[in-house]
Write an enzyme that holds these catalytic residues in place. Sequence first.
Site, PDB file in Angstrom:
ATOM      1  N   ASP A 158       0.883  -1.138   0.000  1.00 32.66           N
ATOM      2  CA  ASP A 158       0.000   0.000   0.000  1.00 32.66           C
ATOM      3  C   ASP A 158       0.942   1.214   0.000  1.00 32.66           C
ATOM      4  O   ASP A 158       2.071   1.098   0.470  1.00 32.66           O
ATOM      5  CB  ASP A 158      -0.808  -0.092   1.304  1.00 32.66           C
TER       6      ASP A 158
HETATM    7  N1  ATP Z   1     -10.155  13.073   2.368  1.00 38.64           N
HETATM    8  C1  ATP Z   1     -10.230  13.047   1.039  1.00 38.64           C
HETATM    9  N2  ATP Z   1     -11.102  13.847   0.418  1.00 38.64           N
HETATM   10  C2  ATP Z   1     -11.205  13.839  -0.919  1.00 38.64           C
HETATM   11  N3  ATP Z   1     -10.467  13.063  -1.712  1.00 38.64           N
HETATM   12  C3  ATP Z   1      -9.566  12.242  -1.173  1.00 38.64           C
HETATM   13  C4  ATP Z   1      -9.398  12.191   0.248  1.00 38.64           C
HETATM   14  N4  ATP Z   1      -8.444  11.289   0.515  1.00 38.64           N
HETATM   15  C5  ATP Z   1      -8.030  10.794  -0.664  1.00 38.64           C
HETATM   16  N5  ATP Z   1      -8.697  11.366  -1.677  1.00 38.64           N
HETATM   17  C6  ATP Z   1      -8.559  11.078  -3.118  1.00 38.64           C
HETATM   18  O1  ATP Z   1      -8.958   9.730  -3.353  1.00 38.64           O
HETATM   19  C7  ATP Z   1      -7.898   8.974  -3.924  1.00 38.64           C
HETATM   20  C8  ATP Z   1      -7.903   7.596  -3.345  1.00 38.64           C
HETATM   21  O2  ATP Z   1      -7.670   7.702  -1.953  1.00 38.64           O
HETATM   22  P1  ATP Z   1      -7.411   6.449  -1.070  1.00 38.64           P
HETATM   23  O3  ATP Z   1      -7.431   6.886   0.326  1.00 38.64           O
HETATM   24  O4  ATP Z   1      -8.255   5.326  -1.516  1.00 38.64           O
HETATM   25  O5  ATP Z   1      -5.993   6.087  -1.524  1.00 38.64           O
HETATM   26  P2  ATP Z   1      -4.881   5.819  -0.493  1.00 38.64           P
HETATM   27  O6  ATP Z   1      -5.371   4.798   0.454  1.00 38.64           O
HETATM   28  O7  ATP Z   1      -4.421   7.122   0.047  1.00 38.64           O
HETATM   29  O8  ATP Z   1      -3.868   5.170  -1.384  1.00 38.64           O
HETATM   30  P3  ATP Z   1      -2.579   4.517  -0.825  1.00 38.64           P
HETATM   31  O9  ATP Z   1      -2.633   4.414   0.637  1.00 38.64           O
HETATM   32  O10 ATP Z   1      -2.532   3.235  -1.508  1.00 38.64           O
HETATM   33  O11 ATP Z   1      -1.596   5.474  -1.302  1.00 38.64           O
HETATM   34  C9  ATP Z   1      -6.633   9.763  -3.597  1.00 38.64           C
HETATM   35  O12 ATP Z   1      -5.685   9.607  -4.600  1.00 38.64           O
HETATM   36  C10 ATP Z   1      -7.111  11.187  -3.557  1.00 38.64           C
HETATM   37  O13 ATP Z   1      -7.092  11.732  -4.839  1.00 38.64           O
END
Ligand code: ATP
Length: 719
Positions: A448
Amino acid sequence: MSRVFKYQGYQIDKDSCDKITLIFLRKDKIRQLVQVIFYLLSLGILYEIARWVIWLELQQYSKTSQENATHILVTTQTNATQIVKIKAIRLFISVLGISSQNTAEFKYFIFRHLKYYIEPAQGVFTPVEFQLPQTYDEIHNSFENGINEVDLQARLKFFGQCLIDVPVPSIALLLTKEASHPFFVFQVLSIILWIVEQYYYYAITIFVLALGSLLSTVIEVRKNMKDIRRMALHECEIEVKRSSGWQKMRSRYIVPGDIIKIPEKTQLPCDAILLKGSCLMDEGMLTGESQPILKENLPKHSGPYVDDKKYMLISGTKALTCRGDCLALVVSTGFHTKKGELVRAILFPKPNRFKFYSDSIKFIGFLTLVVLLGFLISLRSLIHQQVGNLGLFFCSDDLITIAVPPALPLAMSAGTAFAISRLKNKGISCISPPAVNSSGRVSIICFDKTGTLTEDSMKLKDVWDSNTLTFQENLNSCSETLQESLATCQSLVKLNNILTGDPQEVAIFEHLDWEFIESDDCRCKLIKESTEIKVVHMYQFSSSTKRMGIISLKLDQLSLHMKGAPEVILPLCINVPSSVYANLLSFSQTGNRVLACAYKSLNSFHPSTQLEDIEKGLIFLGLILLHNPLKAETTDTLSILLDADIHCVISTGDALLTALAVGKSCGIIDSGEEIILGSNNEDEIIWENDQGLKINLSINKPQGIVATGNLLEIIKKTK
Ligand SMILES: Nc1ncnc2c1ncn2[C@@H]1O[C@H](COP(=O)(O)OP(=O)(O)OP(=O)(O)O)[C@@H](O)[C@H]1O
């Protein structure tokens, strides 16, 4: 539920339990008698074998229909089998959530700690489950008076106590089980053979080692079971609303349908739906999620109830803080909860089917053939030497113990113990010895990104304001609407007066001059000088939709503010400046996380409105750039894995170019390597280089591939 009839049985395939197949059996007195006679005649040997070979045990049953069955043969997806007894209990029908004064006989069985009963409407076995009413309003209203004593007793009998009580087998039981294992019996018989042949020293050595290994296995298994029991068993004082009023009691006496007050900083003993208040939950112990999660109460309207994580409080998680009186409706208890599911997964793990094991069996089979051949060749000379029948018997047994060495498992355990002690010297603790062999066979590791390869925390780098088409380091110089959007579109909460939640949102909010005020009549208020904005509704962020939204109220004006991944937000906007895409490319290439902000004014709003119904036609406000540095240990750890020829993969929710930049900076992708980016437009697959130029996929050159999840799904389907 899919229901496949097969030999008077069917399959249970529900989310709340493992997929199992049932075959109905009836104990046959005559078959049972014949079997006992055989057990006696074989001096108990057949009885021992029947404990390991289900086919032999099955001989005392005949197949029958569900109505006539006394027992059930349960087979799991991994072909584990167990014969369970069907029991019956007379209870009020109201136990199912149906209002009735009548009683009925419920047939049930218990398999792997889950209770299954014959569901009256369908007439088939199903895991016991509390039936919720259809609409949000009904859920709020049906349980508000609390349950009475009669219902309570019935539910305690039906659902059981609210405890995850893992039984720890006694030493005597474990010893009997281990000592009756076919391989241990084989070891004992071999030792007797060697004693008869006067190999005293060897026989005694193997006996001592086998006994030592048996005892250490028993001690280890019991210690593990005690640890699991300690982890699973939890009870606390809890306030429960019953028909006689609020009562404080031990949590083991709560049942589905009870209304409870959420205790702060205490593990929740059951799964529940939040009906009133909101709370910040630490779900780390179950999901590993390091950030606290905000849970909202179930809305009050007449729409049909849809299961949603944002109202669900999960057993084993802790409320860090509660806003207002947090009341929740208990929906599952004991092993039927999410924590129970986890404990069952630990107790009954999916067996590892390594080729190594099937190859070992083939190898031993081959050795046995060689030995048999050797025995047949030497048979003539043995007869010539007049060794007699007993001599021939011992010789053949000798050969079997050569082909299948009784000391083999001892040698394997010694090797594993040595490996574990070497790992310990490197600061790696191993609690499951077979994991050493499994780990040695790992060839791919998927990481991750955020929080694993990179830090949990994020730093705000810049904001690109679409109003001025410029970067703003000082957020308070951005356009008014962008500031309002940045201040309101978040899911932060105050914990001990400190703003807590998603690190990205904390990083953004810290740079704003807005004040965050908790409020009872809305989610929160944001104040700057004389401006006050109320957040009246929130659409929480979800990884699958990659966006979140809030509904704000400023004076009389309702607005929808959204933020999320640019590839999701930009297509929803009507005024995207063309320079955005070039900027986006260069921001992502540096490994920064980029979020897009947008908003629109609304004339009206109802809490049951879905985000998908109002999010089109947004006005684009800007991009937020966040820096998420690598963890200090990431590069070194990855280089050890890459040196060991382990293929490392990043699996992230972030944009392709951001993932690519992180992959390059931590060494997973060689900076000289040619990279192909894969994405899709509907069913069309698009391959591009990292400059955005379309290319053909060449299989001859070594290439690194960065692809979206959607593309992988398409490839999987077309394959
Ligand atoms: N709090 C938030 N509000 C709005 N958009 C978000 C937020 N957090 C993340 N995102 C958007 O959603 C996408 C996916 O987020 P997600 O949390 O699923 O990925 P992640 O878990 O951070 O990925 P990884 O941990 O694998 O890097 C991110 O790339 C970002 O563009």
